[in-house]
Enzyme design. Sequence first.
Site, PDB file in Angstrom:
ATOM      1  N   GLY A  24       5.442  19.209  21.978  1.00 45.65           N
ATOM      2  CA  GLY A  24       6.009  20.191  21.060  1.00 45.65           C
ATOM      3  C   GLY A  24       7.361  20.663  21.548  1.00 45.65           C
ATOM      4  N   HIS A  82       7.556  30.709  23.666  1.00 48.05           N
ATOM      5  CA  HIS A  82       6.740  30.096  24.721  1.00 48.05           C
ATOM      6  C   HIS A  82       7.629  29.465  25.794  1.00 48.05           C
ATOM      7  CE1 HIS A  82       3.089  27.841  26.161  1.00 48.05           C
ATOM      8  NE2 HIS A  82       4.038  27.030  26.614  1.00 48.05           N
ATOM      9  N   GLU A  83       8.595  28.682  25.368  1.00 47.31           N
ATOM     10  CA  GLU A  83       9.443  27.987  26.346  1.00 47.31           C
ATOM     11  C   GLU A  83      10.337  28.948  27.110  1.00 47.31           C
ATOM     12  OE1 GLU A  83       8.568  24.989  26.867  1.00 47.31           O
ATOM     13  OE2 GLU A  83       7.293  24.994  25.085  1.00 47.31           O
ATOM     14  N   MET A 102       9.704  21.201  25.698  1.00 53.26           N
ATOM     15  CA  MET A 102       9.708  21.069  27.151  1.00 53.26           C
ATOM     16  C   MET A 102      10.686  22.056  27.744  1.00 53.26           C
ATOM     17  SD  MET A 102       8.555  19.794  29.845  1.00 53.26           S
ATOM     18  CE  MET A 102       9.127  20.379  31.431  1.00 53.26           C
ATOM     19  N   HIS A 145       8.684  30.361  30.122  1.00 54.36           N
ATOM     20  CA  HIS A 145       8.673  29.435  31.261  1.00 54.36           C
ATOM     21  C   HIS A 145       9.923  29.571  32.126  1.00 54.36           C
ATOM     22  CE1 HIS A 145       5.052  27.170  30.746  1.00 54.36           C
ATOM     23  NE2 HIS A 145       5.357  26.720  29.547  1.00 54.36           N
TER      24      HIS A 145
END
Length: 762
Positions: free
Chosen positions: A458, A494-495, A460, A498
């Site tokens: 989806g 979400h990314e 990275m 990270h």
Amino acid sequence: MSKDVELNEVNGHKNGSGNDDGERRYSEGGEYVTVFTSGKEGAGHYNGSHAFGMDHEGDDTEYILDDQDEDLGLLDWDQYARIRRKRCCGLECPDLATLAPLWWYKLPKTRRRQFSVILPSLAFVLLLAIIVSFTFSSKKEGGAAGSGVDSLCDWDSYVLPTHFKPLHYDVDIQVEWKDPYKVDGKVEVYFAPENEYIDKGTERMETAVEDSNKLTRCLVLHAGANLDVGAIGFVMTDGGKMGEKRRRYNEEKEQLVIEFEKPISPSQLHHVTLTYSYPLVESMRGFYRSNYKDSKNVTHMLASTQMEAADARRAFPCFDQPNMKADFDFTIRVLRPKASATRDPDDFQVLFNTPLREGGYSRRYDGAVSVDEYVFEPTPTMSTYLVAFVMGDLVQLTDYVDNGRVTVSVWGTPEHADDLSDALNSCVKILPAYEKLFGIPFPLKKLDLVAIPSFEAGAMENWGLITYRESSLLVNKDDASDFDILWATTTVAHELAHMWFGNLVTMDWWNDLFLNEGFAEYIQYIGVSVAKPEYGADELFPVLTLQNALVADSYDSSHPLHVPYEETLSSIEIDGLFDGITYDKGASVIRMLRSYMSGGKSMSSDHLLDRDPFIRGVSTYLNEYKYHNANSSQFWHALDKNANIDDFNVLKSIKSWISRPNYPLVRVSWKEKPDGNNYGTLGLSQVPFQKTGVQSCSSADPNSVWWVPFAYNTKDKSGVVGVLDECTSNGNSEVALQSQDDFVLVNAGQSGFYRVNYPQDM
């Protein structure tokens, strides 16, 4: 007696005494030994001829020299040989062959003769075995006896040895942007000096410190099976150079074992240089190309990377493990047909984790070929799986965070130029919100979000260069549904999580992957609430994540969040961890823990950005281990230091949720049913739950009991909290109803990761 004793006696040096039974005792160094002689008169006056069994005139007594098994009284000549003396270099010294202990002479002579034959044979066989074993060991270890050589030449583990710690990479890549689409590269890997073999995030480097002091013949690193590795050279810390003696490739483990010309200490190696090449193919692993068609059915090419989990080795030789962090300097040259490079407009771009150095772009022509060179700024210290580069025709939309401190750009193919704004608007809102939440600024100058036409995952989280599937980033305002917009925003959020949890601090090994993915899965809802509060993302968690986790974790084939290390060594095992358990259950357990530590406040959207005890613990963890690796126990310890809850230990409490699969069913049952005197009392209990049915709970079986933080609402009260850490209810998990129309709703808001069962007559 022995000849030596006879001479002593003849020369008047006899120091023995006799008795009437013919027994003589001789003193030897303070010890007395007994010799039996004939009882005849004059038997004590013998000479040497008797001693050797010869007849002598005037004496018919004959001594039997051949010892008999049970005749222990016969004269033992060998025993007295111990006092013989020889002269060595003009000095008197003992005969080394006569230094046997006294107990040896107490054995029968035939037995000694047998041993005299057997023992040397055994000694010879033992010595031969030792020599053979040592020779084999020396050959295996790559060094001679006593050399202290620690060989890596026969390395056969999926995990690399810790002898060499990479510190910095210089990577030079040249790409032919036409058939045969070939990549040529050179990588120089620089190693940490001996005094830098310390990693504050893990205990792993304690072994590395010890290993760095050993000699070794080989270096082991990763190289994908697609790579054709050419010349290899070594440079020592003293400036000396060394070549390779030989190399061996382990295809299963994708490891290249390089033997030095002679053994070295790892701390002596300054850097290694490797050249390599490979075809640029459509694999969606490592560095790959993808072909796509535009609306006019014209085929275009774009090349991108996907390194996670273990495919950086397919792009360049490296130490491809999350716990071998380093920084990277990249130079990328692209060879394109001159006609293509000089077109107008030319949208061709090359992107990397970091921006170009000042003056880092140049172009020259080599006949009909345009050679474009891009030299990028060094990256922060990071894992190899976060390295990324993208090239092809791309357009961008740019905005800034904090007055230009961070440049944010969203990229897509030229036909998607109008679909970039939604992601950009979300990103510039979420990024500063996360900075405030974690208390740590985003450490890079720029952040690129790139939509890739052919992309397996989806998205990275490459540091500074996040890559997305087009449907996970682009939003067409004319035909996008609310779910399309929510999905794109959620993926962006979400990314971005990270960038701190996974990039700044990275799990030491893949068995703690849930620390990366579970945390980002939870934090993404905070990001969506910031970017698009109208979607009520905090209330969507139970629907989009929790229920998925409850289903996935209800099977007997489920796995724990913290997977045993030995089950996560191969690439196949690691890839298998990217599932609903790691993401959805990981997020659900983290959300449950934060709810308990915040007294339930974090369940409200008004408090999602509060720096409550849980978030303060996260900030402590990130600050303590930034640019390093850490494991899950270190994360729980950081939370524990900020918990401030009596009789609560985070690691002890959370262990049942991360060390085994499945979850409990919380039963609500009558302790006292309603009657004329009261409205009834309910109690809580727990049993292990699986899709096939409930299991039995036993206090004697720790694997059947969870630490269950619960919350319930009644007609007059809300957010009543407690903990159920036994099979059956106790005073803290009992609810007395207060009226006939009173009720109990357990796990209101679904903060807990468990199912609830009520009695049918409620």
